[in-house]
Design a protein around this motif. Structure first.
Motif, PDB file in Angstrom:
ATOM      1  N   THR A 121       0.771  -1.234   0.023  1.00  0.00           N
ATOM      2  CA  THR A 121      -0.020  -0.078  -0.242  1.00  0.00           C
ATOM      3  C   THR A 121       0.924   1.276  -0.011  1.00  0.00           C
ATOM      4  O   THR A 121       0.541   2.227  -0.776  1.00  0.00           O
ATOM      5  CB  THR A 121      -0.967   0.050   1.149  1.00  0.00           C
ATOM      6  OG1 THR A 121      -1.768  -1.077   1.093  1.00  0.00           O
ATOM      7  CG2 THR A 121      -1.678   1.232   1.365  1.00  0.00           C
ATOM      8  N   ALA A 122       1.899   1.432   0.731  1.00  0.00           N
ATOM      9  CA  ALA A 122       2.806   2.414   0.825  1.00  0.00           C
ATOM     10  C   ALA A 122       3.629   2.735  -0.425  1.00  0.00           C
ATOM     11  O   ALA A 122       3.668   3.766  -0.795  1.00  0.00           O
ATOM     12  CB  ALA A 122       3.845   2.377   2.013  1.00  0.00           C
ATOM     13  N   ARG A 123       3.983   1.542  -0.883  1.00  0.00           N
ATOM     14  CA  ARG A 123       4.834   1.810  -1.982  1.00  0.00           C
ATOM     15  C   ARG A 123       3.896   2.230  -3.415  1.00  0.00           C
ATOM     16  O   ARG A 123       4.118   2.863  -4.076  1.00  0.00           O
ATOM     17  CB  ARG A 123       5.565   0.387  -2.496  1.00  0.00           C
ATOM     18  CG  ARG A 123       6.435   0.615  -3.872  1.00  0.00           C
ATOM     19  CD  ARG A 123       7.461   1.460  -3.647  1.00  0.00           C
ATOM     20  NE  ARG A 123       8.513   1.108  -4.648  1.00  0.00           N
ATOM     21  CZ  ARG A 123       9.845   1.252  -4.499  1.00  0.00           C
ATOM     22  NH1 ARG A 123      10.431   1.831  -3.255  1.00  0.00           N
ATOM     23  NH2 ARG A 123      10.683   0.870  -5.442  1.00  0.00           N
ATOM     24  N   PHE A 124       2.718   1.417  -3.558  1.00  0.00           N
ATOM     25  CA  PHE A 124       1.637   2.076  -4.633  1.00  0.00           C
ATOM     26  C   PHE A 124       1.105   3.339  -4.270  1.00  0.00           C
ATOM     27  O   PHE A 124       1.248   3.969  -5.557  1.00  0.00           O
ATOM     28  CB  PHE A 124       0.394   1.078  -4.512  1.00  0.00           C
ATOM     29  CG  PHE A 124      -0.372   0.895  -5.822  1.00  0.00           C
ATOM     30  CD1 PHE A 124       0.149   0.548  -6.953  1.00  0.00           C
ATOM     31  CD2 PHE A 124      -1.723   1.391  -5.756  1.00  0.00           C
ATOM     32  CE1 PHE A 124      -0.570   0.550  -8.139  1.00  0.00           C
ATOM     33  CE2 PHE A 124      -2.396   1.420  -6.948  1.00  0.00           C
ATOM     34  CZ  PHE A 124      -1.989   0.934  -8.108  1.00  0.00           C
ATOM     35  N   GLN A 125       0.793   3.753  -3.107  1.00  0.00           N
ATOM     36  CA  GLN A 125       0.473   5.152  -3.017  1.00  0.00           C
ATOM     37  C   GLN A 125       1.443   6.142  -3.253  1.00  0.00           C
ATOM     38  O   GLN A 125       1.274   7.315  -3.969  1.00  0.00           O
ATOM     39  CB  GLN A 125      -0.003   5.334  -1.633  1.00  0.00           C
ATOM     40  CG  GLN A 125      -1.408   4.438  -1.446  1.00  0.00           C
ATOM     41  CD  GLN A 125      -2.022   4.987  -0.076  1.00  0.00           C
ATOM     42  OE1 GLN A 125      -1.126   4.653   1.102  1.00  0.00           O
ATOM     43  NE2 GLN A 125      -3.105   4.859   0.223  1.00  0.00           N
ATOM     44  N   GLN A 126       2.777   5.838  -3.034  1.00  0.00           N
ATOM     45  CA  GLN A 126       3.941   6.563  -3.327  1.00  0.00           C
ATOM     46  C   GLN A 126       4.177   6.781  -4.659  1.00  0.00           C
ATOM     47  O   GLN A 126       4.582   8.101  -5.239  1.00  0.00           O
ATOM     48  CB  GLN A 126       5.151   6.077  -2.737  1.00  0.00           C
ATOM     49  CG  GLN A 126       6.469   6.850  -2.643  1.00  0.00           C
ATOM     50  CD  GLN A 126       7.787   6.118  -2.213  1.00  0.00           C
ATOM     51  OE1 GLN A 126       7.807   5.012  -2.326  1.00  0.00           O
ATOM     52  NE2 GLN A 126       8.681   6.835  -1.877  1.00  0.00           N
ATOM     53  N   LYS A 127       3.670   5.890  -5.582  1.00  0.00           N
ATOM     54  CA  LYS A 127       3.994   6.015  -7.055  1.00  0.00           C
ATOM     55  C   LYS A 127       2.786   6.723  -7.573  1.00  0.00           C
ATOM     56  O   LYS A 127       2.871   6.879  -8.839  1.00  0.00           O
ATOM     57  CB  LYS A 127       4.025   4.480  -7.728  1.00  0.00           C
ATOM     58  CG  LYS A 127       5.304   3.732  -7.078  1.00  0.00           C
ATOM     59  CD  LYS A 127       5.581   2.281  -7.941  1.00  0.00           C
ATOM     60  CE  LYS A 127       6.037   2.476  -9.187  1.00  0.00           C
ATOM     61  NZ  LYS A 127       7.200   3.207  -9.595  1.00  0.00           N
ATOM     62  N   GLY A 128       1.731   7.028  -7.022  1.00  0.00           N
ATOM     63  CA  GLY A 128       0.621   7.841  -7.182  1.00  0.00           C
ATOM     64  C   GLY A 128      -0.587   6.933  -7.484  1.00  0.00           C
ATOM     65  O   GLY A 128      -1.326   7.466  -7.961  1.00  0.00           O
ATOM     66  N   GLY A 129      -0.591   5.636  -7.145  1.00  0.00           N
ATOM     67  CA  GLY A 129      -1.711   4.774  -7.175  1.00  0.00           C
ATOM     68  C   GLY A 129      -2.666   5.259  -6.136  1.00  0.00           C
ATOM     69  O   GLY A 129      -2.323   5.846  -5.161  1.00  0.00           O
ATOM     70  N   GLU A 130      -3.773   4.375  -6.038  1.00  0.00           N
ATOM     71  CA  GLU A 130      -4.913   4.578  -4.899  1.00  0.00           C
ATOM     72  C   GLU A 130      -5.546   3.270  -4.738  1.00  0.00           C
ATOM     73  O   GLU A 130      -5.720   2.330  -5.414  1.00  0.00           O
ATOM     74  CB  GLU A 130      -6.156   5.533  -5.739  1.00  0.00           C
ATOM     75  CG  GLU A 130      -7.239   5.847  -4.690  1.00  0.00           C
ATOM     76  CD  GLU A 130      -8.444   6.548  -5.630  1.00  0.00           C
ATOM     77  OE1 GLU A 130      -9.296   6.754  -4.645  1.00  0.00           O
ATOM     78  OE2 GLU A 130      -8.281   6.836  -6.604  1.00  0.00           O
ATOM     79  N   ILE A 131      -5.550   3.406  -3.431  1.00  0.00           N
ATOM     80  CA  ILE A 131      -6.119   2.001  -2.808  1.00  0.00           C
ATOM     81  C   ILE A 131      -7.643   2.265  -2.701  1.00  0.00           C
ATOM     82  O   ILE A 131      -8.180   3.338  -1.917  1.00  0.00           O
ATOM     83  CB  ILE A 131      -5.594   1.743  -1.379  1.00  0.00           C
ATOM     84  CG1 ILE A 131      -3.912   1.380  -1.487  1.00  0.00           C
ATOM     85  CG2 ILE A 131      -6.344   0.385  -0.763  1.00  0.00           C
ATOM     86  CD1 ILE A 131      -3.911   0.318  -2.468  1.00  0.00           C
TER      87      ILE A 131
END
Length: 380
Positions: free
Chosen positions: A181-191
């Protein structure tokens, strides 16, 4: 009389010491039955192959290696009992476990006795911190493997919105989801949705209904699970007509992901795991050939070479220490640099004592497993 008593006590102490034992005893903690067996069984087989090869080459310190491997039964209390048993039998080092929760049930008992423990497959990056200075990891950490699958999801699959399911009963699965979650959001993704289940669950209909109700639908779902739930979750998601990519970590590196749902449903699945499949390094080819010759089958998953690597890592440390004293073996393990393991080179260079190793991204399409790419951590 006093001299005789003193001599007798000294002789008894000598007999009880590691140096006086007829074999080099190594404790192997594995769950050979229950939900972890599809990872731990192959891992133990890998370790047993390593012991056979070591003994055929003359053993260690002029002695044969004896592997003591009681079944932890995928139960924390049974695992603690297994740890107590092997410690009572005079092991000088321990290996094993493919999951953090079970390492934490056994490894602290080794730490208390001043005996090193090398996990073959548990991946929480805080394990050395939690257990202590006698704890060592053969695999990468969950942070690295989560970053690898998050990067692949965002960069290669083009996903921007992901739902996350987490087995809320396991340290490993909770860590995997948190790091992803942290990495995906850091890249600009959304959970866009989170859900939970527990080890042993067999009905995912409620989670699937909530996933299907998300509007708009996510681009993928990340399922943080151990093997027993991996195949079931894939089967039930696909049976409900949900075709989005299913993502995970090395808990999905099991034949159950393809055999439980069947090849038609086992498709568009991506997981991060230990580097070994489709790798042309000589260590990999030799291991695969030796495993097939010994067991008459291909290595089931990456946990087979991880078990082999853990045992060979211990053997290397004993040779370098030139001693069966646990304290000296611990020091030799800590000094490991550039060990050529089947699953990638192992060096304890980070302050965390987690080896920086490459990570494979594996796809499953119509039941067939393919290495899509190799991800490497920034701090090699």
């Amino acid at each position: 009389m006093r001299k005789l008593l003193a001599a007798s006590l000294a002789f008894a102490a000598m007999l009880g010491s590691a140096d006086a034992q007829e074999t080099i005893k190594v404790g192997a903690l594995y769950n050979l039955t229950g939900g972890m067996s599809s990872l731990d069984g192959p891992s133990l087989a890998g370790a047993q192959l390593a012991v056979k090869q070591i003994n055929a080459a003359g053993g260690l310190l002029g002695k044969q290696v004896e592997l003591i491997a009681p079944d932890g039964k995928t139960d924390q209390q049974e695992t603690a009992k297994a740890a107590q048993r092997v410690l009572s039998e005079g092991v000088i080092v321990g290996i094993g476990q493919s999951d953090t929760t079970f390492v934490m049930a056994g490894a602290p008992l080794f730490q208390e006795k001043g005996i090193p423990f090398v996990t073959s497959g548990a991946t929480h990056p805080k394990l050395p911190e939690w257990v202590g200075d006698h704890m060592f990891m053969t695999p990468f950490g969950d942070d690295d493997q989560s970053y690898a699958i998050a990067d692949y999801t965002y960069d290669k699959l083009g996903a921007r919105r992901v739902a996350v399911w987490t087995d809320n009963s396991m340290d490993f699965t909770k860590a995997l989801s948190a790091f992803f979650t942290a990495r995906f959001q850091q890249k600009g993704g959304e959970i866009v949705g989170t859900d939970v289940f527990m080890m042993g669950d067999t009905d995912f209909s409620a989670q699937i209904a909530r996933l299907a109700s998300l509007d708009p639908q996510p681009d993928a779902v990340f399922v943080s699970a151990i093997p027993s739930e991996a195949g079931l979750s894939v089967k039930q998601i696909r049976e409900q007509g949900i075709s989005m990519p299913i993502l995970s970590g090395d808990g999905f590196d099991t034949e159950l992901v393809s055999t439980v749902p069947g090849p038609e449903l086992a498709t568009d699945i991506y997981f991060s795991t230990h580097t070994y499949r489709a790798d042309d390094r000589p260590e990999v080819k030799k291991f695969v050939d030796d495993y097939k010759a010994e067991y008459g089958r291909e290595p089931e998953n990456a946990f087979a070479p991880l078990g082999y690597d853990a045992m060979m890592l211990v053997a290397d440390a004993i040779k370098r220490a030139n001693s069966s004293e646990p304290a000296k073996i611990r020091d030799a393990l800590a000094e490991t640099r550039g060990f050529k393991a089947v699953t990638g080179e192992i060096s304890y260079t980070r302050p965390t004592m987690v080896p920086p190793k490459p990570v494979s991204i594996v796809s499953v399409k119509n039941g067939k497993y393919t290495v899509e790419e190799i991800w490497r951590p920034e701090s090699q």
